[in-house]
Design a protein around this motif. Structure first.
Motif, short mmCIF file in Angstrom:
data_model
loop_
_atom_site.label_atom_id
_atom_site.label_comp_id
_atom_site.label_asym_id
_atom_site.label_seq_id
_atom_site.Cartn_x
_atom_site.Cartn_y
_atom_site.Cartn_z
N ILE A 1 1.06 -1.39 0.04
CA ILE A 1 -0.12 -0.09 0.11
C ILE A 1 1.02 1.30 0.01
O ILE A 1 1.88 1.31 0.30
N GLN A 2 0.41 2.36 -0.63
CA GLN A 2 1.23 3.72 -0.40
C GLN A 2 0.33 4.84 0.57
O GLN A 2 -0.96 4.57 0.58
N SER A 3 1.02 5.34 1.18
CA SER A 3 0.18 6.54 1.99
C SER A 3 -0.21 7.51 1.07
O SER A 3 0.04 7.83 -0.22
N PRO A 4 -1.04 8.40 1.84
CA PRO A 4 -1.49 9.61 0.75
C PRO A 4 -0.52 10.39 0.06
O PRO A 4 -0.79 10.77 -1.13
N SER A 5 0.78 10.52 0.54
CA SER A 5 1.82 11.04 -0.10
C SER A 5 2.49 10.52 -1.05
O SER A 5 3.47 10.96 -1.79
N GLY A 6 2.39 8.92 -1.22
CA GLY A 6 3.06 8.20 -1.97
C GLY A 6 4.09 7.17 -1.33
O GLY A 6 4.56 6.41 -2.03
N LYS A 7 4.18 7.37 -0.03
CA LYS A 7 5.20 6.52 0.52
C LYS A 7 4.69 4.86 0.36
O LYS A 7 3.56 4.92 0.74
N LEU A 8 5.97 4.06 0.43
CA LEU A 8 5.39 2.71 0.13
C LEU A 8 5.66 1.72 1.17
O LEU A 8 6.77 1.97 1.84
N TYR A 9 4.45 1.02 1.61
CA TYR A 9 4.76 0.36 2.78
C TYR A 9 4.19 -1.21 2.51
O TYR A 9 3.39 -1.46 1.38
N LEU A 10 4.67 -2.09 3.37
CA LEU A 10 4.27 -3.66 3.22
C LEU A 10 3.94 -3.98 4.81
O LEU A 10 4.19 -3.46 5.85
N LEU A 11 2.84 -5.01 4.72
CA LEU A 11 2.58 -5.65 6.06
C LEU A 11 3.15 -7.34 5.97
O LEU A 11 2.73 -7.89 4.87
N SER A 12 3.76 -7.36 6.93
CA SER A 12 4.31 -8.97 6.92
C SER A 12 3.25 -9.85 7.65
O SER A 12 3.03 -9.48 8.89
N ASP A 13 2.91 -10.82 7.28
CA ASP A 13 2.12 -12.10 7.68
C ASP A 13 2.79 -12.76 8.67
O ASP A 13 3.22 -14.07 8.13
N GLU A 14 3.11 -12.22 9.90
CA GLU A 14 3.81 -13.35 10.78
C GLU A 14 3.24 -13.37 12.45
O GLU A 14 2.57 -12.25 12.39
N VAL A 15 3.79 -14.19 13.17
CA VAL A 15 3.41 -13.99 14.44
C VAL A 15 3.83 -12.65 14.90
O VAL A 15 3.04 -12.32 15.82
N ASN A 16 5.01 -12.53 14.53
CA ASN A 16 5.66 -10.89 14.96
C ASN A 16 5.51 -10.14 13.75
O ASN A 16 6.44 -9.86 13.20
N GLY A 17 4.09 -9.87 13.26
CA GLY A 17 4.09 -9.21 12.06
C GLY A 17 4.67 -7.69 12.21
O GLY A 17 4.68 -7.23 13.26
N LYS A 18 4.86 -7.10 11.01
CA LYS A 18 5.57 -5.70 10.94
C LYS A 18 4.89 -4.94 9.79
O LYS A 18 4.56 -5.54 8.91
N LEU A 19 4.86 -3.75 10.05
CA LEU A 19 4.63 -2.68 9.24
C LEU A 19 6.05 -2.16 8.50
O LEU A 19 6.87 -1.46 9.41
N ILE A 20 6.10 -2.29 7.21
CA ILE A 20 7.46 -2.04 6.76
C ILE A 20 7.45 -0.89 5.78
O ILE A 20 6.37 -0.97 4.74
N ARG A 21 8.48 0.06 5.85
CA ARG A 21 8.37 1.16 4.87
C ARG A 21 9.55 0.66 3.93
O ARG A 21 10.74 0.47 4.25
N VAL A 22 9.12 0.85 2.59
CA VAL A 22 10.31 0.61 1.55
C VAL A 22 10.77 1.89 1.19
O VAL A 22 9.71 2.62 0.68
N LYS A 23 12.01 1.94 1.23
CA LYS A 23 12.52 3.31 0.71
C LYS A 23 13.58 2.87 -0.56
O LYS A 23 14.13 1.80 -0.61
N ASN A 24 13.68 4.02 -1.13
CA ASN A 24 14.61 4.04 -2.29
C ASN A 24 16.18 4.34 -1.86
O ASN A 24 16.44 5.44 -1.63
N GLY A 25 16.94 3.36 -1.94
CA GLY A 25 18.31 3.45 -1.45
C GLY A 25 19.33 3.99 -2.55
O GLY A 25 20.49 4.47 -2.21
N GLY A 26 18.61 4.13 -3.81
CA GLY A 26 19.39 4.61 -4.82
C GLY A 26 19.17 5.99 -5.06
O GLY A 26 19.84 6.42 -6.16
N VAL A 27 18.43 6.63 -4.42
CA VAL A 27 18.18 7.93 -4.68
C VAL A 27 19.33 8.91 -4.54
O VAL A 27 19.82 8.99 -3.22
#
Length: 498
Positions: free
Chosen positions: A472-498
């Motif tokens: 999913i993306q936030s209203p401003s366009g930031k990219l996020y993931l949800l991991s399906d785990e017992v210890n689940g995470k909200l993950i921000r995907v950033k561009n390390g090449g910028v």
């Protein structure tokens, strides 16, 4: 009387024409697409049709402009094959009366070029008046996607909805519905979830719990949110869709919109994906609720329009049925929009085209990506691109049925869940690509799409595999993931090449 009837018919015809007529934006897009189709294949006839006779084109390279008249420019082209991995993206488009301007990116695997068009509307339609092209390539923002954990300790998170850039709702399949502030790092449990929630089952393949959380397009005004979950009753469990008002960290005024009866003792394939279309209607998926084909009745569940399971639905936000839904007959389940669904969960809308894409779990292999179409039958279990779990299963052909082929299917088991059409600048080369989370492989797939065709596929995060439930993306366009785990995470995907 005859005159009145004739007038009504004429008005109805005019209304239908207006509803189906393309917008000015679409007409300009068609002209630009015609130009680039000719440009990419050396078809000077297509190029010529897209350009006005007075059109001048300028290329900018190494600090110098080179100008071409229309005839000079067309003389540069000869037919050739379309280059692989070439995409165009209309970044901006502005229209004032009969004039328009557009900024277009031409993207390959390594670089991005930018063209600027001025267009005018003539008696023959929209044509290109002039164009300036930055022929010196500049580096596309790198695609060095990097994960950064924003929140952990989630209990098998299933869905996320943004209330604002800084606040989200997260539904935990085996936990709570929570509100989390990304800036303050504050987590609040939302009270008042329906008491018929079934989330206490254990064992292999158990899919019960909370599913999608979705905000109303007018949430800031009406405070409506929509929830899908596994509901329990004496006869078993099924998928339920409800609407509630979110007030004071509590669910209030809960209204049941849909119950996917019958209740059964099966614990799989609930579906539960939800989405608002560009038309303001609520779309949602209901799985067929059985694990193996040997349990199929004479008329397979997903093919029986009287059975609520194995379908995709379209309803109004208050639960009523839109009058323009496809007609499946008098006995069909109200709200029915598409049939032949096994276990679809992910839904996404392309903000550019309005098309809805969805993911579908196959059996052994056979995972699919589809474009949702009114009245379509996606074939399950009559057809599959994978293998049946029950090898002896041989469905009897249903006379008169026709089936919609998937846009894409994998030759491996991916278990696709959340899907999302990317937009934004952080990963410029990914614009309008379809991002697909996978449970089985624990990665994210990037599908390059043109129209309704997948041109290429790339698997991301292969060195850091974790079950991905949502993209999913936030209203401003930031990219996020949800991991399906017992210890689940909200993950921000950033561009390390910028």
């Amino acid at each position: 009387m005859k005159g009145t009837i004739l007038l009504v018919c004429l008005l109805a015809g005019l209304q239908a024409f207006c509803q189906n007529a393309p917008t000015e934006r679409q007409l300009i897009e068609n002209t630009i697409e015609l130009y680039f189709d000719g440009w990419a294949t050396g078809d000077s006839a297509k190029l010529g049709r897209a350009m006005h006779a007075s059109c001048f084109l300028k290329n900018y390279r190494e600090g110098k402009f080179t100008s071409f008249s229309k005839s000079q420019y067309l003389g540069l082209f000869k037919p050739h094959d379309r280059p692989k991995n070439l995409r165009t993206n209309i970044v901006a488009l502005d229209i004032t009366n009969n004039m328009g301007s557009a900024k277009v990116e031409i993207i390959n695997e390594r670089e991005t070029f930018t063209d600027y068009f001025n267009l005018m509307k003539t008696t023959e339609g929209w044509v290109i008046a002039d164009k300036v092209s930055t022929r010196t390539p500049h580096k596309t923002n790198g695609t060095q996607a990097q994960k950064e954990t924003v929140l952990d300790g989630l209990k098998r998170p299933w869905s996320i909805a943004f209330l604002s850039e800084d606040e989200v709702l997260i539904s935990e399949k085996e936990g709570d519905l929570i509100k989390y502030n990304l800036q303050k790092k504050e987590k609040i449990r939302i009270k008042g979830f329906p008491t018929d929630l079934e989330d206490g089952l254990d064992g292999f393949g158990d899919n019960t719990g909370k599913f999608e959380v979705l905000t109303d397009p007018d949430f800031k005004t009406n405070k409506y949110i929509y929830l899908s979950y596994a509901a329990k009753a004496a006869a078993g469990r099924t998928t339920k869709i409800v609407r509630a008002v979110l007030e004071n960290e509590s669910l209030q005024q809960i209204k049941v919109l849909f119950v996917a009866e019958p209740y059964t003792d099966q614990r799989v394939h609930y579906g539960g994906g939800m989405l608002f279309g560009a038309d303001g209607k609520l779309y949602f998926t209901i799985g067929e609720r059985i694990f193996t084909e040997k349990d199929e009745p004479g008329i397979p569940i997903a093919q029986n329009v009287e059975d609520k399971r194995g379908k995709i639905y379209r309803i109004n936000p208050d639960g009523t049925i839109p009058k323009d839904n496809p007609d499946f007959g008098n006995k069909a389940t109200p709200g029915l929009y598409a049939t032949g669904i096994r276990a679809a969960q992910g839904l996404t809308r392309d903000l550019h085209t309005g098309k809805i894409w969805f993911s579908e779990h196959g059996t052994h292999q056979g995972d699919e990506i589809n474009v949702l179409k009114a009245g379509a039958n996606y074939g399950w279990p009559m057809k599959t691109t994978g293998k049946y779990r029950y090898a002896e299963f041989a469905p009897k052909e249903i006379p008169g049925n026709s089936y919609t082929e998937p846009v894409w299917s994998w030759l491996q088991t991916v278990a696709p869940t959340g899907v999302h059409v990317y937009w934004g600048t952080e990963f410029a080369a990914w614009n309008r690509n379809l991002l697909v989370g996978g449970l089985s492989k624990g990665s994210v797939w990037r599908l390059v799409i043109e129209g309704e065709t997948v041109k290429s596929a790339e698997e991301l995060f292969t060195d850091d595999r974790v079950r991905i439930r949502k993209v999913i993306q936030s209203p401003s366009g930031k990219l996020y993931l949800l991991s399906d785990e017992v210890n689940g995470k909200l993950i921000r995907v950033k561009n390390g090449g910028v």
